[in-house]
Motif scaffolding. Structure first.
Motif, mmCIF file in Angstrom:
data_model
loop_
_atom_site.group_PDB
_atom_site.id
_atom_site.type_symbol
_atom_site.label_atom_id
_atom_site.label_comp_id
_atom_site.label_asym_id
_atom_site.label_seq_id
_atom_site.Cartn_x
_atom_site.Cartn_y
_atom_site.Cartn_z
ATOM 1 N N UNK A 1 -0.493 2.470 5.444
ATOM 2 C CA UNK A 1 -1.828 1.714 6.052
ATOM 3 C C UNK A 1 -2.348 2.822 6.928
ATOM 4 N N UNK A 2 -1.605 3.609 7.418
ATOM 5 C CA UNK A 2 -2.328 4.693 8.364
ATOM 6 C C UNK A 2 -3.148 5.763 7.496
ATOM 7 N N UNK B 1 -4.380 5.260 4.661
ATOM 8 C CA UNK B 1 -5.595 4.319 4.203
ATOM 9 C C UNK B 1 -6.755 4.440 5.188
ATOM 10 N N UNK B 2 -6.196 4.055 6.546
ATOM 11 C CA UNK B 2 -7.413 4.177 7.726
ATOM 12 C C UNK B 2 -7.855 5.437 7.709
ATOM 13 N N UNK B 3 -7.110 6.621 7.757
ATOM 14 C CA UNK B 3 -7.701 7.848 7.700
ATOM 15 C C UNK B 3 -8.630 8.140 6.510
ATOM 16 N N UNK B 4 -8.183 7.786 5.519
ATOM 17 C CA UNK B 4 -8.938 8.056 4.207
ATOM 18 C C UNK B 4 -10.416 7.178 4.322
ATOM 19 N N UNK B 5 -10.195 6.132 4.722
ATOM 20 C CA UNK B 5 -11.501 5.173 4.716
ATOM 21 C C UNK B 5 -12.454 5.897 5.854
ATOM 22 N N UNK B 6 -12.001 6.221 6.863
ATOM 23 C CA UNK B 6 -12.720 6.906 7.810
ATOM 24 C C UNK B 6 -13.511 8.223 7.237
ATOM 25 N N UNK B 7 -12.589 8.863 6.634
ATOM 26 C CA UNK B 7 -13.196 10.152 5.996
ATOM 27 C C UNK B 7 -14.306 9.812 4.795
ATOM 28 N N UNK C 1 10.930 -0.021 3.438
ATOM 29 C CA UNK C 1 9.748 -0.453 2.858
ATOM 30 C C UNK C 1 9.054 -0.717 3.748
ATOM 31 N N UNK C 2 9.263 -1.653 4.875
ATOM 32 C CA UNK C 2 8.403 -2.035 6.050
ATOM 33 C C UNK C 2 7.874 -0.741 6.727
ATOM 34 N N UNK C 3 8.528 0.263 6.854
ATOM 35 C CA UNK C 3 7.991 1.583 7.632
ATOM 36 C C UNK C 3 7.006 2.438 6.759
ATOM 37 N N UNK C 4 7.500 2.308 5.126
ATOM 38 C CA UNK C 4 6.784 3.112 4.398
ATOM 39 C C UNK C 4 5.199 2.423 4.189
ATOM 40 N N UNK C 5 5.253 0.914 4.193
ATOM 41 C CA UNK C 5 4.207 0.262 4.337
ATOM 42 C C UNK C 5 2.960 0.559 5.349
ATOM 43 N N UNK C 6 3.770 0.715 6.608
ATOM 44 C CA UNK C 6 3.034 0.899 7.932
ATOM 45 C C UNK C 6 2.316 2.266 7.565
ATOM 46 N N UNK D 1 -4.292 5.537 -4.506
ATOM 47 C CA UNK D 1 -3.457 6.022 -3.530
ATOM 48 C C UNK D 1 -2.750 5.048 -2.949
ATOM 49 N N UNK D 2 -3.395 3.893 -2.717
ATOM 50 C CA UNK D 2 -2.771 2.551 -2.125
ATOM 51 C C UNK D 2 -1.884 1.841 -3.050
ATOM 52 N N UNK D 3 -2.531 1.992 -4.431
ATOM 53 C CA UNK D 3 -1.394 1.380 -5.611
ATOM 54 C C UNK D 3 -0.123 2.291 -5.590
#
Lengths: 106, 260
Positions: A76-77, A79-85, A68-73, A39-41
């Motif tokens: 990241x959000x 990814x954080x939720x996905x890793x917590x799950x 691009x900057x907003x999309x990157x942030x 998903x991150x790729x």
């Protein structure tokens, strides 16, 4: 002008390759962490595409950079939720194999 | 001079986001005041204020049909623009009304859970995201509010993380919906590449101006970009319908079991 078009073409090929790699990760891999990486790729590929689309003779457009900057942030959000799950999935199933997540059915 | 009417558009979003942001402070205040229901009341109050501002906004919509506001005074094609007509207000009232009902039902239903400040914060950001989607005037703004809605939604689905159903459903929902959002963002980036703007009205104007000059090869690429946006936003909608049908089916089975 010619040079910009050539650079754009090279980066667009890179975007297509990254999208293919990301989709392969999501479809073929069985590990939850590898799916999150896929998903991150994909997110990175689309961010690169935004920058390529904003590429002009005088550099990258300011609007493209801010998008691009907003999309990157946002990426990241997610990814954080996905890793917590993923952590919670491991607590319940004692594995991160996606094939074991089959209990929820109609 | 600040145009109050156009600033009215921002009020529902500002009220809901501010309430969500101060929710942890309200939790601390609750502990000091020994009043355990402050966050529920704050949630209901902020949604009610939002509904009130929407009713005022509805009266301010002129006869020609729309209001617009630019964030921090930056005009399109660079600035973030909100665009509100009667249909957007209608959708926003539905979102707020449903949110208010959810907040009222959660008062008793969620009292067994802990971490309710996070729950109500997420509920408020979910409603903010939905209202933002209805009010968005440009495609990227639409995507940002969509993601705000989606991230709150993933977290709410897996809120009861001590249950395996919530965790499994949350992860599956996240993967499906995120792929859809990324596909939609790819379509938005292609639209941006073609028109050098993401403002919807600006795109429409530039498309109508360029229609005569468009080469035959450019038309399929525009259809492709529009198709990506539609297909990208579809999976989340499908997930919602799927959940609604699943819930109704479970309810029906539960009722049948009780009756028999």
């Amino acid at each position: 002008m010619q040079n910009t078009a050539q650079v754009q073409t090279v980066y667009m090929v890179a975007v297509v390759v990254l999208i293919a790699v990301g989709l392969y990760c999501i479809i073929a891999k069985r590990e939850l962490l590898k799916i999150v990486i896929g998903i991150e790729i994909l997110t990175s590929a689309v961010n690169l595409n935004i920058l390529v689309m904003g590429l002009g003779d005088s550099g990258v457009d300011a609007l493209a950079q801010s998008m691009a900057v907003i999309s990157m942030s946002i990426g990241a959000c997610i990814a954080a939720v996905a890793l917590a799950l993923v952590v919670d999935v491991f607590r319940h199933y004692k594995t991160t194999d996606i094939r074991k997540l089959r209990r929820l059915r109609w | 001079m600040v145009d109050i009417t156009s600033q009215l558009i921002m009020y529902p979003i500002i009220v809901l986001l501010t309430s969500a942001a101060i929710m942890p402070l309200v939790k601390i205040l609750e502990d000091h005041l020994k009043f355990k229901r402050l966050k529920e009341f704050l949630t209901m109050l902020s949604i009610a204020i939002c509904l009130l501002s929407l009713s005022i906004l509805h009266r301010e919509i002129p006869a020609d049909g729309y209001l617009e506001a630019s964030l921090l005074g930056f005009n399109p094609p660079f600035g973030t623009q909100f665009y509100v007509d009667e249909f957007s207000v209608y959708m926003a009232v539905i979102f707020c009304g449903l949110g208010l009902l959810v907040a009222i039902f959660s008062y008793r239903y969620m009292e067994v859970d802990t971490g309710l400040d996070k729950y109500y914060g997420l509920l408020l950001t979910l409603i903010t995201g939905m209202i933002g989607v209805a009010f968005a005037g440009d495609l990227f703004n639409l995507y940002v509010f969509w993601e705000l809605m989606c991230i709150s939604s993933y977290s709410l689905v897996s809120f009861r993380k001590y249950r395996w159903e919530a965790v499994e459903a949350g992860f599956k929902y996240l993967v499906m919906s995120t792929i859809g959002s990324i596909v939609a963002l790819y379509g938005i980036s292609l639209i941006y590449g073609s028109f050098k703007t993401v403002n919807m009205r600006e795109v429409a104007v530039r498309l109508s101006l360029a229609q005569a000059k468009l080469s035959p090869s450019a038309v399929p690429s525009l259809y492709f970009a529009a198709g990506l946006i539609i297909c990208g936003f579809a999976p989340t909608r499908y997930d919602y319908y799927d959940r609604v049908f699943l819930t109704s089916r479970k309810l029906r089975y539960g009722l049948l079991n009780r009756l028999s």
